[in-house]
Enzyme design. Structure first.
Site, PDB file in Angstrom:
ATOM      1  N   ALA A   1      29.822  50.141  44.408  1.00 58.42           N
ATOM      2  CA  ALA A   1      29.578  51.510  44.897  1.00 58.42           C
ATOM      3  C   ALA A   1      29.796  52.553  43.803  1.00 58.42           C
ATOM      4  CB  ALA A   1      30.495  51.795  46.078  1.00 58.42           C
TER       5      ALA A   1
ATOM      6  N   LYS B   1      33.002  52.879  42.202  1.00 52.11           N
ATOM      7  CA  LYS B   1      34.415  53.321  42.271  1.00 52.11           C
ATOM      8  C   LYS B   1      35.015  53.397  40.871  1.00 52.11           C
ATOM      9  CE  LYS B   1      35.692  49.839  44.842  1.00 52.11           C
ATOM     10  NZ  LYS B   1      34.394  49.116  44.840  1.00 52.11           N
TER      11      LYS B   1
ATOM     12  N   GLU C   1      41.299  48.517  41.065  1.00 51.46           N
ATOM     13  CA  GLU C   1      41.531  47.292  41.857  1.00 51.46           C
ATOM     14  C   GLU C   1      42.821  47.440  42.669  1.00 51.46           C
ATOM     15  OE1 GLU C   1      39.131  45.335  42.000  1.00 51.46           O
ATOM     16  OE2 GLU C   1      38.048  45.803  40.165  1.00 51.46           O
TER      17      GLU C   1
ATOM     18  N   TYR D   1      35.787  41.014  52.542  1.00 55.01           N
ATOM     19  CA  TYR D   1      34.439  40.529  52.912  1.00 55.01           C
ATOM     20  C   TYR D   1      34.285  40.369  54.419  1.00 55.01           C
ATOM     21  CZ  TYR D   1      36.149  35.783  53.802  1.00 55.01           C
ATOM     22  OH  TYR D   1      36.785  34.689  54.332  1.00 55.01           O
TER      23      TYR D   1
ATOM     24  N   TYR E   1      29.307  38.107  45.435  1.00 53.05           N
ATOM     25  CA  TYR E   1      29.295  39.221  46.394  1.00 53.05           C
ATOM     26  C   TYR E   1      28.029  40.060  46.270  1.00 53.05           C
ATOM     27  CZ  TYR E   1      34.331  38.322  46.701  1.00 53.05           C
ATOM     28  OH  TYR E   1      35.564  37.752  46.879  1.00 53.05           O
TER      29      TYR E   1
ATOM     30  N   CYS F   1      23.964  46.832  53.899  1.00 51.33           N
ATOM     31  CA  CYS F   1      24.021  47.810  54.996  1.00 51.33           C
ATOM     32  C   CYS F   1      24.585  47.089  56.235  1.00 51.33           C
ATOM     33  CB  CYS F   1      22.623  48.350  55.288  1.00 51.33           C
ATOM     34  SG  CYS F   1      21.523  47.079  55.930  1.00 51.33           S
TER      35      CYS F   1
HETATM   36  N1  ADP Z   1      24.311  44.046  42.798  1.00 44.17           N
HETATM   37  C1  ADP Z   1      24.712  44.516  41.607  1.00 44.17           C
HETATM   38  N2  ADP Z   1      24.996  43.697  40.598  1.00 44.17           N
HETATM   39  C2  ADP Z   1      25.432  44.161  39.417  1.00 44.17           C
HETATM   40  N3  ADP Z   1      25.607  45.470  39.132  1.00 44.17           N
HETATM   41  C3  ADP Z   1      25.330  46.322  40.105  1.00 44.17           C
HETATM   42  C4  ADP Z   1      24.867  45.899  41.385  1.00 44.17           C
HETATM   43  N4  ADP Z   1      24.692  46.984  42.149  1.00 44.17           N
HETATM   44  C5  ADP Z   1      25.017  48.035  41.353  1.00 44.17           C
HETATM   45  N5  ADP Z   1      25.386  47.650  40.139  1.00 44.17           N
HETATM   46  C6  ADP Z   1      25.810  48.484  39.007  1.00 44.17           C
HETATM   47  O1  ADP Z   1      27.175  48.708  39.134  1.00 44.17           O
HETATM   48  C7  ADP Z   1      27.463  50.085  38.870  1.00 44.17           C
HETATM   49  C8  ADP Z   1      28.758  50.486  39.561  1.00 44.17           C
HETATM   50  O2  ADP Z   1      29.801  49.746  38.952  1.00 44.17           O
HETATM   51  P1  ADP Z   1      31.308  50.018  39.270  1.00 44.17           P
HETATM   52  O3  ADP Z   1      31.632  51.457  39.000  1.00 44.17           O
HETATM   53  O4  ADP Z   1      32.081  48.985  38.485  1.00 44.17           O
HETATM   54  O5  ADP Z   1      31.380  49.739  40.848  1.00 44.17           O
HETATM   55  P2  ADP Z   1      32.643  49.356  41.760  1.00 44.17           P
HETATM   56  O6  ADP Z   1      33.893  49.641  40.985  1.00 44.17           O
HETATM   57  O7  ADP Z   1      32.513  50.194  42.996  1.00 44.17           O
HETATM   58  O8  ADP Z   1      32.469  47.891  42.087  1.00 44.17           O
HETATM   59  C9  ADP Z   1      26.237  50.783  39.391  1.00 44.17           C
HETATM   60  O9  ADP Z   1      26.083  52.028  38.773  1.00 44.17           O
HETATM   61  C10 ADP Z   1      25.122  49.829  39.019  1.00 44.17           C
HETATM   62  O10 ADP Z   1      24.676  50.083  37.710  1.00 44.17           O
HETATM   63  C1  LIG Z   2      35.148  41.831  49.079  1.00 44.09           C
HETATM   64  C2  LIG Z   2      36.210  41.112  48.315  1.00 44.09           C
HETATM   65  C3  LIG Z   2      36.348  41.301  46.948  1.00 44.09           C
HETATM   66  N1  LIG Z   2      37.317  40.652  46.262  1.00 44.09           N
HETATM   67  C4  LIG Z   2      37.445  40.848  44.807  1.00 44.09           C
HETATM   68  C5  LIG Z   2      36.172  40.644  44.032  1.00 44.09           C
HETATM   69  C6  LIG Z   2      36.357  41.505  42.821  1.00 44.09           C
HETATM   70  O1  LIG Z   2      37.077  40.735  41.860  1.00 44.09           O
HETATM   71  C7  LIG Z   2      37.233  42.663  43.347  1.00 44.09           C
HETATM   72  C8  LIG Z   2      36.461  43.915  43.651  1.00 44.09           C
HETATM   73  O2  LIG Z   2      35.949  44.494  42.477  1.00 44.09           O
HETATM   74  P1  LIG Z   2      35.055  45.822  42.427  1.00 44.09           P
HETATM   75  O3  LIG Z   2      35.552  46.519  41.198  1.00 44.09           O
HETATM   76  O4  LIG Z   2      35.273  46.614  43.666  1.00 44.09           O
HETATM   77  O5  LIG Z   2      33.644  45.401  42.285  1.00 44.09           O
HETATM   78  O6  LIG Z   2      37.826  42.189  44.550  1.00 44.09           O
HETATM   79  C9  LIG Z   2      38.199  39.801  46.915  1.00 44.09           C
HETATM   80  O7  LIG Z   2      39.115  39.227  46.298  1.00 44.09           O
HETATM   81  N2  LIG Z   2      38.064  39.604  48.260  1.00 44.09           N
HETATM   82  C10 LIG Z   2      37.100  40.229  48.992  1.00 44.09           C
HETATM   83  O8  LIG Z   2      37.037  39.994  50.248  1.00 44.09           O
END
Ligand code: ADP
Ligand SMILES: Cc1cn([C@H]2C[C@H](O)[C@@H](COP(=O)(O)O)O2)c(=O)[nH]c1=O
Length: 233
Positions: free
Chosen positions: A36, A38, A110, A141, A194, A198
């Site tokens: 998203a 974050k 995290e 999840y 993952y 929606c």
């Molecule tokens: N399914 C996906 N697989 C890999 N990268 C993605 C995917 N969807 C979005 N992204 C990328 O990940 C970026 C967001 O990364 P990040 O800030 O690390 O997200 P979060 O911390 O919420 O997991 C988005 O701007 C996009 O470029």
């Molecule tokens: C949904 C879900 C996620 N996790 C783990 C997977 C990744 O290592 C982090 C999330 O990272 P992001 O920066 O938000 O992409 O959490 C998990 O351990 N269990 C879950 O259910």
């Protein structure tokens, strides 16, 4: 006119006995599903605070070894050096008491993996006057509350829930779907395991994953109980 008389003494003596923070602290929470943005939002905020002359530090959970050990890294590769720690309350000691005193802003990525998140935010914001910016998953999840992220909402000045794009239809994604049969809550991984979805595709995906798990379980049961049948199936 009715008058109010406090039974709690509000004199300067009593005020002096309560430890007062150096400056007013703040807690800001950034949450949402995986992908998203974050971490991107957290990095942007920390970099901007640093550019404005404030002393900043970043912490992430040492459980997250996906892209780097000592950096926070976004899914699209942006990086920032950090302290990778198993818990938050050890940060002050690891960072050094004097250096901690001088810190203005602490980023936490995290956050769902830190059991002491609530206690740390109280101490750092209320008592030590730090600005804490927290990024983490609100749900796992199975869309259950994950770690202590939701517990710190009552402590927060601001709460931002970000959304991703559903990988199946492109609509706004609020949830994280796990694509494997693994059922433990904590499973460190990225797009291999993952995907953001929606509501409709989360529900459909859960039905599919449940069916897949049942098939795997029944196959396991057959191979444990009737090895000769399982070999044929
Ligand atoms: N399914 C996906 N697989 C890999 N990268 C993605 C995917 N969807 C979005 N992204 C990328 O990940 C970026 C967001 O990364 P990040 O800030 O690390 O997200 P979060 O911390 O919420 O997991 C988005 O701007 C996009 O470029
Ligand atoms: C949904 C879900 C996620 N996790 C783990 C997977 C990744 O290592 C982090 C999330 O990272 P992001 O920066 O938000 O992409 O959490 C998990 O351990 N269990 C879950 O259910």
């Amino acid at each position: 006119m009715a008058s109010f008389k406090s039974s709690i003494p509000l004199t300067s003596d009593s005020a002096a006995s309560v430890p007062s923070p150096h400056t007013s602290g703040e807690v800001h929470v950034i949450m949402g599903p995986m992908f998203a943005g974050k971490t991107t939002a957290l990095l942007r905020r920390i970099k901007s605070e640093g550019n404005n002359g404030r002393n900043v530090a970043m912490i992430k959970s040492s459980k997250d070894t996906r892209y780097a050990i000592d950096s926070v890294v976004t899914h699209d590769g942006a990086k920032f050096p950090c302290w990778a720690l198993p818990d938050l309350l050890s940060f002050r000691q690891n960072f050094g008491g004097e250096a901690y005193e001088k810190l203005d802003v602490i980023g936490i990525d995290e956050a769902q993996f830190f059991e002491d998140l609530y206690d740390f935010c109280c101490m750092a914001a209320d008592h030590d006057g730090k600005t804490i910016i927290v990024a983490g998953l609100d749900g796992d999840y199975l869309r259950r509350s994950f770690g202590s992220v939701l517990e710190i909402i009552p402590l927060a000045d601001t709460v931002t829930k970000l959304t991703a794009r559903c990988e199946l239809c492109g609509k706004r994604a609020f949830f994280t779907l796990r694509k494997t049969e693994e059922t433990r809550t904590e499973l460190i991984a990225g797009a291999d395991v993952y995907m953001p979805v929606c509501r409709q595709h989360y529900v459909n995906g859960q039905v599919l994953m449940k069916a897949a798990r049942t098939v795997v379980e029944s196959h396991k049961f057959k191979s444990d109980t009737f090895p000769e049948v399982a070999a044929v199936v």
